[in-house]
Design a protein around this motif. Structure first.
Motif, PDB file in Angstrom:
ATOM      1  N   THR A   7      20.619  33.423 -12.517  1.00 40.83           N
ATOM      2  CA  THR A   7      19.773  32.575 -13.361  1.00 40.83           C
ATOM      3  C   THR A   7      20.674  31.926 -14.422  1.00 40.83           C
ATOM      4  OG1 THR A   7      19.175  34.278 -14.995  1.00 40.83           O
ATOM      5  CG2 THR A   7      17.789  34.132 -13.021  1.00 40.83           C
ATOM      6  N   ILE A  55      12.099  30.052 -16.304  1.00 42.56           N
ATOM      7  CA  ILE A  55      11.905  31.508 -16.299  1.00 42.56           C
ATOM      8  C   ILE A  55      10.801  31.961 -17.255  1.00 42.56           C
ATOM      9  CG2 ILE A  55      14.223  32.157 -15.483  1.00 42.56           C
ATOM     10  CD1 ILE A  55      14.951  32.671 -18.462  1.00 42.56           C
ATOM     11  N   VAL A  61       8.020  31.391 -11.642  1.00 43.99           N
ATOM     12  CA  VAL A  61       8.895  32.498 -11.194  1.00 43.99           C
ATOM     13  C   VAL A  61       8.373  33.043  -9.866  1.00 43.99           C
ATOM     14  CG1 VAL A  61       9.758  34.818 -11.762  1.00 43.99           C
ATOM     15  CG2 VAL A  61       9.552  33.087 -13.569  1.00 43.99           C
ATOM     16  N   LEU A  76      20.945  38.324 -14.194  1.00 45.20           N
ATOM     17  CA  LEU A  76      19.989  37.786 -15.165  1.00 45.20           C
ATOM     18  C   LEU A  76      20.775  37.251 -16.357  1.00 45.20           C
ATOM     19  CD1 LEU A  76      17.524  40.726 -14.680  1.00 45.20           C
ATOM     20  CD2 LEU A  76      17.129  38.363 -13.959  1.00 45.20           C
ATOM     21  N   SER A 105      10.780  36.831 -20.236  1.00 43.31           N
ATOM     22  CA  SER A 105      10.982  36.223 -18.916  1.00 43.31           C
ATOM     23  C   SER A 105      11.556  37.244 -17.927  1.00 43.31           C
ATOM     24  CB  SER A 105      11.956  35.048 -19.037  1.00 43.31           C
ATOM     25  OG  SER A 105      13.245  35.536 -19.365  1.00 43.31           O
ATOM     26  N   LEU A 109      10.790  38.088 -13.965  1.00 45.87           N
ATOM     27  CA  LEU A 109      11.840  38.022 -12.936  1.00 45.87           C
ATOM     28  C   LEU A 109      11.944  39.362 -12.201  1.00 45.87           C
ATOM     29  CD1 LEU A 109      14.422  36.015 -15.055  1.00 45.87           C
ATOM     30  CD2 LEU A 109      13.510  35.265 -12.850  1.00 45.87           C
TER      31      LEU A 109
END
Ligand code: NAP
Length: 238
Positions: A7, A55, A61, A76, A105, A109
């Protein structure tokens, strides 16, 4: 071929990680909001998969996860930093922005992508060495990253039973668009390629904890061991 999902792949540390993982033979999923940058990445590294989503938007997501079958390394890395310029007239918007981007976020995720990770896979959290000591103006950013530290360290215990490992990363200052706006001295700053190399090496060595550049991170760890009134004076002066 091992699959790594990154990400915050459209800039700074994330972009350098895309390049390094791609060049070392990984199958790469690059994530970000910036469509133009994702298209550029696709042009440079034709075999990568690009996912464009925000995100902080749970539906986006979930939709992105529908396009992914399996992940071996979930990096991440996406994040942002807004400073609290006046602690007395506290900027609740900046606080929410940091916590929402850097911490909340991650819950979405994990909810969407952890089920795609089997035994032997690895979660990597890009936090910050800022969690070692409190810094002025960093109330919001530091709180979000301190939360991330706890989350990573706690998950490491609970995910042992399913064989998913966790690496927590504490970078010092890295030259990226995020730090470009900083108008203060950033000691021992490294470039994004060096940061990516240190993260990559730490993950490949299956380390629980990665921090760099060591001359800076060890110095901060040492300062944090001093009596409180001493380190407070040092931090305020610096
Ligand atoms: N630079 C440093 O000195 C430093 C030090 C310690 C820790 N870190 C951490 O390292 C990570 C990467 O930072 P960087 O310096 O490389 O910053 P950067 O160059 O500003 O990159 C940030 C990345 O995060 C993505 N992002 C931000 N908000 C997003 C959102 N809502 N949805 C999806 N993607 C989002 C951006 O993608 P889009 O623009 O495409 O949305 C971009 O790719 C961050 O977590 C940061 O806190 C950085």
């Amino acid at each position: 071929m091992k699959k790594v999902m990154i990400t915050g792949a459209t800039s700074g540390i994330g972009e350098a990680l895309v390049e390094l993982y791609y060049q070392t033979g990984f199958s790469v999923i690059a994530c970000g909001r910036n469509k133009g940058k994702l298209l550029q990445l696709k042009k440079r590294f034709s075999a990568i998969q690009c996912l464009q989503f925000d995100i902080t938007q749970p539906e986006e997501v979930m939709q992105a996860a529908a396009d992914v079958s399996k992940v071996d390394i979930l990096l991440l890395n996406a994040g942002d930093c807004r400073y609290i310029d006046n602690a007395y007239h506290f900027d609740a918007g900046a606080f929410k922005h940091n916590i929402s981007t850097n911490l909340l976020s991650v819950g979405d995720l994990l909810g969407s992508f952890l089920p795609k990770m089997d035994a032997g896979s690895r979660l990597v959290f890009i936090s910050s060495i800022a969690t070692q000591l409190p810094f002025p103006r960093a109330e919001a950013y530091g709180a979000s990253k301190a939360g991330l530290d706890y989350l990573a360290n706690s998950l490491r215990l609970d995910l042992k039973s399913v064989g998913v490992d966790v690496t927590l990363v504490h970078p010092g200052f890295v030259k990226t668009p995020l730090t470009h706006k900083n108008n203060f001295f950033m000691p021992f700053i490294v470039d994004a390629q060096m940061a990516a190399k240190r993260i990559y090496q730490g993950v490949q060595s299956r380390k629980d904890y990665v921090h760099f550049p060591r001359r800076f991170t060890y110095l901060l760890k040492l300062i944090s061991l001093l009596p409180k009134s001493w380190w407070q004076r040092i931090i305020i002066k610096a």
